[in-house]
Design a protein around this motif. Structure first.
Motif, mmCIF file in Angstrom:
data_model
loop_
_atom_site.group_PDB
_atom_site.id
_atom_site.type_symbol
_atom_site.label_atom_id
_atom_site.label_comp_id
_atom_site.label_asym_id
_atom_site.label_seq_id
_atom_site.Cartn_x
_atom_site.Cartn_y
_atom_site.Cartn_z
ATOM 1 N N ALA A 178 -2.594 -4.277 -42.915
ATOM 2 C CA ALA A 178 -2.743 -4.865 -41.580
ATOM 3 C C ALA A 178 -1.454 -4.682 -40.784
ATOM 4 C CB ALA A 178 -3.082 -6.347 -41.677
ATOM 5 N N ILE A 179 -1.629 -4.476 -39.480
ATOM 6 C CA ILE A 179 -0.510 -4.434 -38.535
ATOM 7 C C ILE A 179 -0.878 -5.372 -37.395
ATOM 8 C CG2 ILE A 179 0.843 -3.043 -36.923
ATOM 9 C CD1 ILE A 179 0.184 -0.592 -38.670
ATOM 10 N N ILE A 199 0.618 -6.796 -33.730
ATOM 11 C CA ILE A 199 1.632 -6.604 -32.688
ATOM 12 C C ILE A 199 1.406 -7.670 -31.622
ATOM 13 C CG2 ILE A 199 2.596 -5.052 -30.940
ATOM 14 C CD1 ILE A 199 1.612 -2.700 -32.648
ATOM 15 N N GLY A 200 2.437 -8.467 -31.379
ATOM 16 C CA GLY A 200 2.326 -9.527 -30.373
ATOM 17 C C GLY A 200 1.201 -10.499 -30.673
ATOM 18 N N GLY A 201 0.946 -10.757 -31.960
ATOM 19 C CA GLY A 201 -0.102 -11.693 -32.361
ATOM 20 C C GLY A 201 -1.500 -11.100 -32.402
ATOM 21 N N GLU A 202 -1.640 -9.832 -32.039
ATOM 22 C CA GLU A 202 -2.961 -9.191 -32.013
ATOM 23 C C GLU A 202 -3.086 -8.165 -33.138
ATOM 24 O OE1 GLU A 202 -5.409 -6.455 -28.883
ATOM 25 O OE2 GLU A 202 -4.302 -8.169 -28.078
ATOM 26 N N GLU A 203 -4.078 -8.379 -34.004
ATOM 27 C CA GLU A 203 -4.282 -7.454 -35.116
ATOM 28 C C GLU A 203 -4.767 -6.110 -34.585
ATOM 29 O OE1 GLU A 203 -6.377 -7.210 -39.485
ATOM 30 O OE2 GLU A 203 -5.932 -9.154 -38.582
ATOM 31 N N GLN A 204 -4.183 -5.034 -35.092
ATOM 32 C CA GLN A 204 -4.485 -3.683 -34.636
ATOM 33 C C GLN A 204 -5.610 -3.066 -35.476
ATOM 34 O OE1 GLN A 204 -2.511 -2.570 -31.792
ATOM 35 N NE2 GLN A 204 -2.275 -4.779 -32.034
ATOM 36 N N ASP A 205 -6.365 -2.165 -34.855
ATOM 37 C CA ASP A 205 -7.443 -1.461 -35.553
ATOM 38 C C ASP A 205 -6.838 -0.307 -36.340
ATOM 39 O OD1 ASP A 205 -9.708 -0.151 -36.416
ATOM 40 O OD2 ASP A 205 -10.429 0.354 -34.405
ATOM 41 N N LEU A 206 -6.977 -0.343 -37.650
ATOM 42 C CA LEU A 206 -6.410 0.692 -38.512
ATOM 43 C C LEU A 206 -7.474 1.656 -39.025
ATOM 44 C CD1 LEU A 206 -3.906 -1.463 -40.608
ATOM 45 C CD2 LEU A 206 -3.539 -0.309 -38.430
ATOM 46 N N SER A 207 -8.654 1.662 -38.417
ATOM 47 C CA SER A 207 -9.764 2.498 -38.881
ATOM 48 C C SER A 207 -9.384 3.964 -39.024
ATOM 49 C CB SER A 207 -10.950 2.403 -37.918
ATOM 50 O OG SER A 207 -11.386 1.078 -37.810
ATOM 51 N N ALA A 228 8.041 -7.852 -28.407
ATOM 52 C CA ALA A 228 6.986 -8.409 -29.256
ATOM 53 C C ALA A 228 7.406 -8.367 -30.719
ATOM 54 C CB ALA A 228 5.681 -7.637 -29.070
ATOM 55 N N ALA A 229 6.702 -9.155 -31.506
ATOM 56 C CA ALA A 229 6.877 -9.148 -32.958
ATOM 57 C C ALA A 229 5.804 -8.248 -33.568
ATOM 58 C CB ALA A 229 6.747 -10.565 -33.505
ATOM 59 N N ILE A 230 6.210 -7.481 -34.566
ATOM 60 C CA ILE A 230 5.281 -6.656 -35.345
ATOM 61 C C ILE A 230 5.316 -7.201 -36.771
ATOM 62 C CG2 ILE A 230 4.804 -4.361 -36.283
ATOM 63 C CD1 ILE A 230 6.263 -3.185 -33.860
ATOM 64 N N HIS A 231 4.142 -7.486 -37.301
ATOM 65 C CA HIS A 231 4.068 -7.939 -38.698
ATOM 66 C C HIS A 231 3.232 -6.928 -39.475
ATOM 67 C CE1 HIS A 231 4.237 -10.612 -42.104
ATOM 68 N NE2 HIS A 231 2.943 -10.376 -42.285
ATOM 69 N N ILE A 232 3.764 -6.523 -40.632
ATOM 70 C CA ILE A 232 3.098 -5.512 -41.458
ATOM 71 C C ILE A 232 2.747 -6.097 -42.815
ATOM 72 C CG2 ILE A 232 3.338 -3.242 -42.518
ATOM 73 C CD1 ILE A 232 4.364 -2.500 -39.890
ATOM 74 N N GLU A 233 1.493 -5.962 -43.172
ATOM 75 C CA GLU A 233 1.026 -6.300 -44.517
ATOM 76 C C GLU A 233 0.742 -4.980 -45.212
ATOM 77 O OE1 GLU A 233 0.712 -9.193 -46.119
ATOM 78 O OE2 GLU A 233 1.283 -10.449 -44.423
ATOM 79 N N ALA A 234 1.394 -4.738 -46.350
ATOM 80 C CA ALA A 234 1.209 -3.494 -47.097
ATOM 81 C C ALA A 234 1.552 -3.741 -48.561
ATOM 82 C CB ALA A 234 2.088 -2.385 -46.528
ATOM 83 N N HIS A 235 1.064 -2.862 -49.401
ATOM 84 C CA HIS A 235 1.419 -2.963 -50.820
ATOM 85 C C HIS A 235 1.546 -1.556 -51.397
ATOM 86 C CE1 HIS A 235 -3.001 -2.635 -50.949
ATOM 87 N NE2 HIS A 235 -2.808 -2.001 -52.097
ATOM 88 N N PRO A 236 2.423 -1.404 -52.399
ATOM 89 C CA PRO A 236 2.567 -0.085 -53.003
ATOM 90 C C PRO A 236 1.320 0.255 -53.822
ATOM 91 C CG PRO A 236 4.061 -1.657 -54.041
ATOM 92 C CD PRO A 236 3.349 -2.380 -52.947
#
Length: 167
Positions: free
Chosen positions: A128-129, A131-139, A153-161
């Motif tokens: 998940a990404i 940006i500015g509190g809005e989840e981006q479409d990663l399709s 804005a703040a960017i938050h990244i959820e990722a795993h190896p």
């Protein structure tokens, strides 16, 4: 570039105020496109209906005011990056059409209107990404994610190896 749909009638847009005549029965959708540069903002009656995109459609009504702001303001945008657990090293590079941006792992600065690309380490799965509190479409994301810089804005990244498979 603009046209009235569904008729496909081209409208030549001009600087300043302009009146567009339309037929409510046959062509009441104003389709606005910008070609190779994003439109900063389209407003209808003072309310923003679209920002930072290459095209927009507005259903017209008699007496409606549509304002198209093509140019982005000449300001710097600061993006602060945070990560979910285990995602800290997932971004390899941040770049624009002018090359790599100075990125220390937690923030970067660029001009408003710039297309920014986050390039991810291929050993990570980006979940998940935001940006500015809005989840981006990663399709359709394959290793990189691009967006148009608009404001701080703040960017938050959820990722795993990815895991290892032993044969």
């Amino acid at each position: 570039e603009a046209s009235l749909e569904p008729l496909g009638l081209d409208i030549e847009l001009q600087e300043g105020e302009q009146t567009v005549k339309f037929s409510p029965e046959f062509g009441n959708v104003l389709s606005i496109g910008s070609g190779d540069a994003p439109i900063y903002k389209v407003s209808v009656g003072g309310e923003t209906v679209m920002s930072c995109d290459y095209e927009c459609e507005v259903e017209l009504e008699e007496g409606m005011e549509v304002v198209i702001d093509q140019a982005f303001p000449d300001v710097d945008c600061t993006y602060t990056v945070t990560y979910g657990e285990g995602a800290e090293n997932c971004i390899e590079e941040v770049y624009t059409g002018d090359g790599a941006i100075d990125f220390d792992g937690s923030k970067f600065v660029c001009k408003a209107g710039t297309q920014v690309t986050l390039s991810f380490d291929p050993s990570y799965k980006v979940d998940a990404i935001t940006i500015g509190g809005e989840e981006q479409d990663l399709s359709y994301m394959y290793g990189e994610y691009s967006f148009i810089a608009v404001e701080d804005a703040a960017i938050h990244i959820e990722a795993h190896p990815y895991g290892d498979i032993t044969f």
